[in-house]
Write a protein that holds these residues in place. Sequence first.
Motif, mmCIF file in Angstrom:
data_model
loop_
_atom_site.group_PDB
_atom_site.id
_atom_site.type_symbol
_atom_site.label_atom_id
_atom_site.label_comp_id
_atom_site.label_asym_id
_atom_site.label_seq_id
_atom_site.Cartn_x
_atom_site.Cartn_y
_atom_site.Cartn_z
ATOM 1 N N SER A 11 -2.927 5.747 -6.851
ATOM 2 C CA SER A 11 -3.688 5.809 -5.879
ATOM 3 C C SER A 11 -3.765 4.645 -4.947
ATOM 4 O O SER A 11 -4.109 3.468 -5.365
ATOM 5 N N LYS A 12 -3.477 4.825 -3.655
ATOM 6 C CA LYS A 12 -3.411 3.696 -2.649
ATOM 7 C C LYS A 12 -4.653 3.271 -2.606
ATOM 8 O O LYS A 12 -4.765 1.908 -2.530
ATOM 9 N N ASN A 13 -5.834 3.892 -2.769
ATOM 10 C CA ASN A 13 -7.259 3.363 -2.636
ATOM 11 C C ASN A 13 -7.527 2.437 -3.834
ATOM 12 O O ASN A 13 -8.120 1.409 -3.650
ATOM 13 N N TYR A 73 0.845 -0.970 0.032
ATOM 14 C CA TYR A 73 -0.092 -0.126 0.030
ATOM 15 C C TYR A 73 0.682 1.018 -0.184
ATOM 16 O O TYR A 73 0.513 2.331 -0.695
ATOM 17 N N LYS A 74 1.977 1.018 0.798
ATOM 18 C CA LYS A 74 2.729 2.283 0.916
ATOM 19 C C LYS A 74 3.518 2.626 -0.499
ATOM 20 O O LYS A 74 3.427 3.727 -1.147
ATOM 21 N N ILE A 75 4.039 1.695 -1.014
ATOM 22 C CA ILE A 75 4.595 1.766 -2.504
ATOM 23 C C ILE A 75 3.431 2.154 -3.534
ATOM 24 O O ILE A 75 3.975 3.113 -4.624
ATOM 25 N N SER A 76 2.431 1.753 -3.494
ATOM 26 C CA SER A 76 1.398 2.015 -4.344
ATOM 27 C C SER A 76 1.113 3.302 -4.296
ATOM 28 O O SER A 76 0.724 3.850 -5.550
ATOM 29 N N GLU A 77 1.335 4.398 -3.522
ATOM 30 C CA GLU A 77 1.470 5.713 -3.553
ATOM 31 C C GLU A 77 2.240 6.249 -4.520
ATOM 32 O O GLU A 77 2.053 7.236 -4.921
ATOM 33 N N LEU A 78 3.425 5.571 -4.991
ATOM 34 C CA LEU A 78 4.329 6.178 -5.865
ATOM 35 C C LEU A 78 3.719 5.861 -7.224
ATOM 36 O O LEU A 78 4.213 6.548 -8.305
ATOM 37 N N PHE A 114 -0.076 -2.709 -12.052
ATOM 38 C CA PHE A 114 -0.659 -1.360 -11.515
ATOM 39 C C PHE A 114 0.071 0.080 -12.120
ATOM 40 O O PHE A 114 -0.810 0.811 -12.596
ATOM 41 N N PHE A 115 1.364 0.046 -11.870
ATOM 42 C CA PHE A 115 2.089 0.883 -12.722
ATOM 43 C C PHE A 115 2.067 0.938 -14.020
ATOM 44 O O PHE A 115 1.669 2.065 -14.592
#
Length: 188
Positions: free
Chosen positions: A49-51, A41-46, A183-184
Motif C-alpha cells: 500500500s502506497k498509503n 511512492y510510485k514503486i511502493s504500489e508494487l 517494506f516489501f
Amino acid sequence: MEILKKQENNLISQFVDASMIRAMETLVQNEDINTSIKASYKISELFGSKNEFSVLVENSSDTLISEEKLITSFNNNLNLLVQKIWVEKADEALKEQILARIETLCSEVKKNIYTGSYNAFISVLHDVVFLMFGNQAKKEDFTEYALRIDPGFGIFWWYVENLPLENSWTNEKTRIVMLLAMFFLANY
C-alpha cells in the motif's frame, strides 16, 4: 534511460508499466529528495500500500513508530526466512553469518544509520537470495527466472538489482531506498 535499456531484454515490462520503470530510474539517479520520495511512492504500489509506505516517509509523530515496527517486521521475517532455508553443510556457516549480520544491520538502522548500513544491507539481500536459490542467483538472467517463478518476488529483485552496490546519497535518500526494500520483505 539506463534502467529502461537494461530491462529491454527481459520480462519486466510484462509485469510493470513504463511509469514504474521511470520511477525506478528517477529514484536511483535523482538527487532531489522530494523527487525521490515521489518516485518511492510510485514503486511502493508494487510492494503493498502506497498509503502505508507514505507513513514511513512523512515527518509525523507516527513515522518513528511505524519505522520501528517495519524494521522489527523486516528483522523477524528475514530471520525466519533464513532459518527455514535448507542448506548444504558447506553453506551452514554462511547461514549463521547472515543471521548475525541481519541483527547488526537492524540495530544500526534503528539508530538511523542508513548510509553507513547501505552496503551491508545490499550484501545481506544478495546473500539471502543466494541461500534461497543457490548458484542460480548469480546468473545474469536471475531476475527473469525470479519473475517467472514468483512475479512479486521477481519485481522486488528487479528493484534490488537496479540499486547501486555503493552510493553517495544522503542519509535521508538512502533511508527511503532501504525502507522500500524492507517494506516489501516485511510483508512478503
